[in-house]
Write a protein that holds these residues in place. Structure first.
Motif, PDB file in Angstrom:
ATOM      1  N   ALA A 110      -2.278 -15.334 -10.673  1.00  0.00           N
ATOM      2  CA  ALA A 110      -1.298 -14.252 -10.577  1.00  0.00           C
ATOM      3  C   ALA A 110      -0.472 -14.150 -11.857  1.00  0.00           C
ATOM      4  CB  ALA A 110      -0.389 -14.480  -9.369  1.00  0.00           C
ATOM      5  N   GLN A 111      -0.077 -15.307 -12.416  1.00  0.00           N
ATOM      6  CA  GLN A 111       0.684 -15.296 -13.666  1.00  0.00           C
ATOM      7  C   GLN A 111      -0.154 -14.729 -14.812  1.00  0.00           C
ATOM      8  OE1 GLN A 111       3.787 -15.898 -14.247  1.00  0.00           O
ATOM      9  NE2 GLN A 111       4.470 -16.841 -12.343  1.00  0.00           N
ATOM     10  N   ALA A 112      -1.446 -15.143 -14.851  1.00  0.00           N
ATOM     11  CA  ALA A 112      -2.327 -14.634 -15.911  1.00  0.00           C
ATOM     12  C   ALA A 112      -2.536 -13.134 -15.773  1.00  0.00           C
ATOM     13  CB  ALA A 112      -3.662 -15.369 -15.862  1.00  0.00           C
ATOM     14  N   ALA A 113      -2.697 -12.663 -14.545  1.00  0.00           N
ATOM     15  CA  ALA A 113      -2.862 -11.225 -14.332  1.00  0.00           C
ATOM     16  C   ALA A 113      -1.604 -10.464 -14.721  1.00  0.00           C
ATOM     17  CB  ALA A 113      -3.199 -10.974 -12.861  1.00  0.00           C
ATOM     18  N   GLY A 165      -1.580 -10.280 -18.426  1.00  0.00           N
ATOM     19  CA  GLY A 165      -2.570  -9.313 -18.883  1.00  0.00           C
ATOM     20  C   GLY A 165      -2.093  -7.885 -18.718  1.00  0.00           C
ATOM     21  N   ALA A 166      -1.323  -7.632 -17.639  1.00  0.00           N
ATOM     22  CA  ALA A 166      -0.838  -6.281 -17.387  1.00  0.00           C
ATOM     23  C   ALA A 166       0.231  -5.860 -18.394  1.00  0.00           C
ATOM     24  CB  ALA A 166      -0.275  -6.195 -15.973  1.00  0.00           C
ATOM     25  N   PRO A 188      -5.524 -11.115 -21.548  1.00  0.00           N
ATOM     26  CA  PRO A 188      -6.304 -12.000 -20.673  1.00  0.00           C
ATOM     27  C   PRO A 188      -6.891 -11.222 -19.495  1.00  0.00           C
ATOM     28  CG  PRO A 188      -3.942 -12.328 -20.334  1.00  0.00           C
ATOM     29  CD  PRO A 188      -4.081 -11.417 -21.518  1.00  0.00           C
ATOM     30  N   GLN A 189      -8.164 -11.465 -19.203  1.00  0.00           N
ATOM     31  CA  GLN A 189      -8.852 -10.767 -18.120  1.00  0.00           C
ATOM     32  C   GLN A 189      -8.764 -11.590 -16.835  1.00  0.00           C
ATOM     33  OE1 GLN A 189     -10.114  -7.634 -18.554  1.00  0.00           O
ATOM     34  NE2 GLN A 189      -9.161  -7.833 -20.578  1.00  0.00           N
ATOM     35  N   HIS A 190      -7.682 -11.367 -16.099  1.00  0.00           N
ATOM     36  CA  HIS A 190      -7.471 -12.084 -14.847  1.00  0.00           C
ATOM     37  C   HIS A 190      -6.973 -11.120 -13.784  1.00  0.00           C
ATOM     38  CE1 HIS A 190      -7.994 -16.283 -16.134  1.00  0.00           C
ATOM     39  NE2 HIS A 190      -7.518 -15.872 -17.305  1.00  0.00           N
ATOM     40  N   PRO A 191      -7.297 -11.398 -12.531  1.00  0.00           N
ATOM     41  CA  PRO A 191      -8.172 -12.483 -12.059  1.00  0.00           C
ATOM     42  C   PRO A 191      -9.622 -12.252 -12.450  1.00  0.00           C
ATOM     43  CG  PRO A 191      -7.559 -11.052 -10.238  1.00  0.00           C
ATOM     44  CD  PRO A 191      -6.773 -10.584 -11.414  1.00  0.00           C
ATOM     45  N   ASN A 192     -10.329 -13.339 -12.768  1.00  0.00           N
ATOM     46  CA  ASN A 192     -11.707 -13.208 -13.230  1.00  0.00           C
ATOM     47  C   ASN A 192     -12.647 -12.928 -12.067  1.00  0.00           C
ATOM     48  OD1 ASN A 192     -12.412 -15.726 -12.001  1.00  0.00           O
ATOM     49  ND2 ASN A 192     -11.533 -16.797 -13.776  1.00  0.00           N
TER      50      ASN A 192
END
Length: 486
Positions: free
Chosen positions: A233-236, A239-240, A290-294
């Motif tokens: 969730a943090q990575a997404a 990324g946003a 970053p492409q998350h969630p993968n």
């Protein structure tokens, strides 16, 4: 032993020795998960809804007369009315904060996190029924209170429980309740006889003294899954935001142009929709996206939560609220297996908690004179009580009803059992049907198949036709009742 199995224990350890050192940590971590993890909270809710339900375990008195097989209607009605009244919060609980059904729900929700619960009988002369109940926090029974040397009476103490030479509980050494206690604060203990305490837990091993939190087998995995989900969730979120970096291809560390008004502090760090701007000469921007969630996120979560569900003993679709790839057959298989586990829990709960509470209550109301037993003994009354736990509706109603009818018609089942599976009582159902038929006849109303048989097709009921239809319904009801009672 190989290198791959070096960390796999090979020396068995006595369960109570493990609990002495780890019970408090297991309970603390399980409670934390229930408060902070949605799947742990869902598991506690599933136990409450399916073992106890919204009404709790209901009571029905079936005491028979001393002669013959007829029921003692007067005593049964008196017992049921008195029990129903006592189950109100103002009589049932010392704190007067919950009724008996709510207390059952609360206690069942504790077993996933605590693995056990304690309920103390409190004799209350001001109570018209003579007693009420107090819930005791398992933390009040110190797992570190042990006596290796027998007491003068020959008993020993293990994790706060005083045991006789046969390891049967004699007393419980509770801390006095303290809402603000700390690790360094001294706490006074109170010895409460085992006859006044219900200690409910499901043992996993022989001679186990305290309960193991039901979340324990899956707690580590669930905590890791929770951490992974937070990281995704943090990575997404990062990324946003479409963040980026400024860099200089020539390796310069600062902007040196004399005529350009832009300087080192002019880099763009905030943007608005549709904004275009100019970077200092020689500087470029590298985006961070970053492409998350993968792509493997959903598969990993599903696999991990299936293992968690197996450790909890419940079906995965219900725990994870995931009905995406479920069909009727697979849902039936998973739910039936889970319900078998709930039935075991219901039976344990009734035998070791509900029946003990009723025995206390019956003794209290008998001594208080709140119920007149006459020549009927308490043992006879206790053995004549029918406890009905929560039951479930049909998974595929049409097919399940047809299966019940086919089984009953061919002597492979009874209406009594079919109704019991739905949490309904045979006698009460028949009484309701009889009342319904009499009321319909009195009102001259046609229902169901009788309306289809009306040649006029206008729903108008003539007196004679209404009597005939009612008579037919009455006969059908009697036949059904006779078949169910066979």
């Amino acid at each position: 032993m190989s290198r791959q199995t070096r960390d796999w224990p090979i020396m068995p350890q006595q369960i109570n020795a493990i609990l002495i050192s780890q019970l408090r940590q297991l309970r603390a971590r399980s409670r934390y998960l229930r408060m902070n993890d949605p799947y742990a909270s869902s598991f506690a809710g599933m136990k409450t809804r399916n073992i106890v339900g919204h009404m709790g375990v209901t009571m029905q008195a079936k005491v028979k007369q001393q002669r013959g097989d007829k029921l003692n209607e007067k005593l049964n009605k008196e017992l049921e009315q008195a029990w129903t009244t006592w189950c109100l919060p103002k009589y049932c609980s010392v704190k007067k904060d919950m009724g008996f059904a709510a207390m059952q729900q609360f206690l069942q929700a504790q077993t996933p996190t605590d693995g056990e619960f304690f309920v103390q009988r409190v004799v209350d002369k001001a109570n018209p029924f003579g007693m009420s109940l107090r819930i005791v926090d398992p933390d009040q029974l110190d797992a570190g209170y042990n006596s290796q040397i027998p007491l003068p009476n020959g008993n020993i103490i293990v994790m706060g429980v005083e045991l006789d030479p046969e390891l049967a509980p004699v007393a419980y050494h509770f801390f006095k309740p303290n809402l603000f206690y700390g690790a360094s604060q001294p706490r006074e203990r109170i010895r409460v006889p085992a006859s006044d305490v219900i200690h409910y837990f499901v043992p996993w091993f022989v001679n186990q003294i305290r309960g193991i939190p039901e979340m324990a087998p899956s707690a580590y995995r669930l905590n890791m899954v929770s951490g992974y989900e937070d990281a995704e969730a943090q990575a997404a979120r990062l990324g946003a935001t479409k963040a980026g970096f400024f860099y200089n291809e020539k390796g310069e560390t600062e902007y040196t142009g004399e005529k350009d008004k832009l300087d080192q502090n002019s880099f763009i760090d905030e943007v608005e929709p549709g904004q275009f701007d100019i970077l200092p000469t020689g500087w470029k921007m590298q985006t961070y996206d970053p492409q998350h969630p993968n792509a493997a996120y959903a598969v990993f979560m599903k696999t991990a939560l299936r293992a968690v569900s197996a450790g909890f003993g419940v079906d995965y679709p219900t725990l994870a609220n995931d009905l995406e790839s479920v069909n009727l057959s697979s849902m039936r298989g998973g739910m039936m297996e889970t319900r078998d586990g709930y039935r075991i829990g219901q039976q344990n709960f009734i035998q070791h908690f509900i029946c003990r509470v009723f025995s206390w209550w019956l003794e209290a109301v008998d001594l208080k004179g709140a119920v007149t037993l006459g020549k009927v003994t308490r043992d006879v009354v206790e053995e004549s009580i029918v406890w009905t736990p929560r039951r479930w509706g049909y998974i595929d109603p049409m097919k399940d009803v047809q299966a019940d009818i086919l089984a009953n018609d061919n002597g492979l089942g009874t209406l009594t059992n079919s109704l019991a599976e739905k949490g309904m009582d045979f006698e009460e159902t028949i009484d309701q049907i009889a009342y319904q038929q009499q009321y319909i006849k009195a009102k001259g109303v046609k229902l169901g198949a009788d309306l289809k048989g009306d040649s006029a097709g206008n729903g108008v009921v003539e007196e004679d036709d209404g009597e005939t239809a009612s008579s037919g319904q009455q006969d059908g009801g009697n036949k059904s009742g006779a078949k169910g009672g066979s």
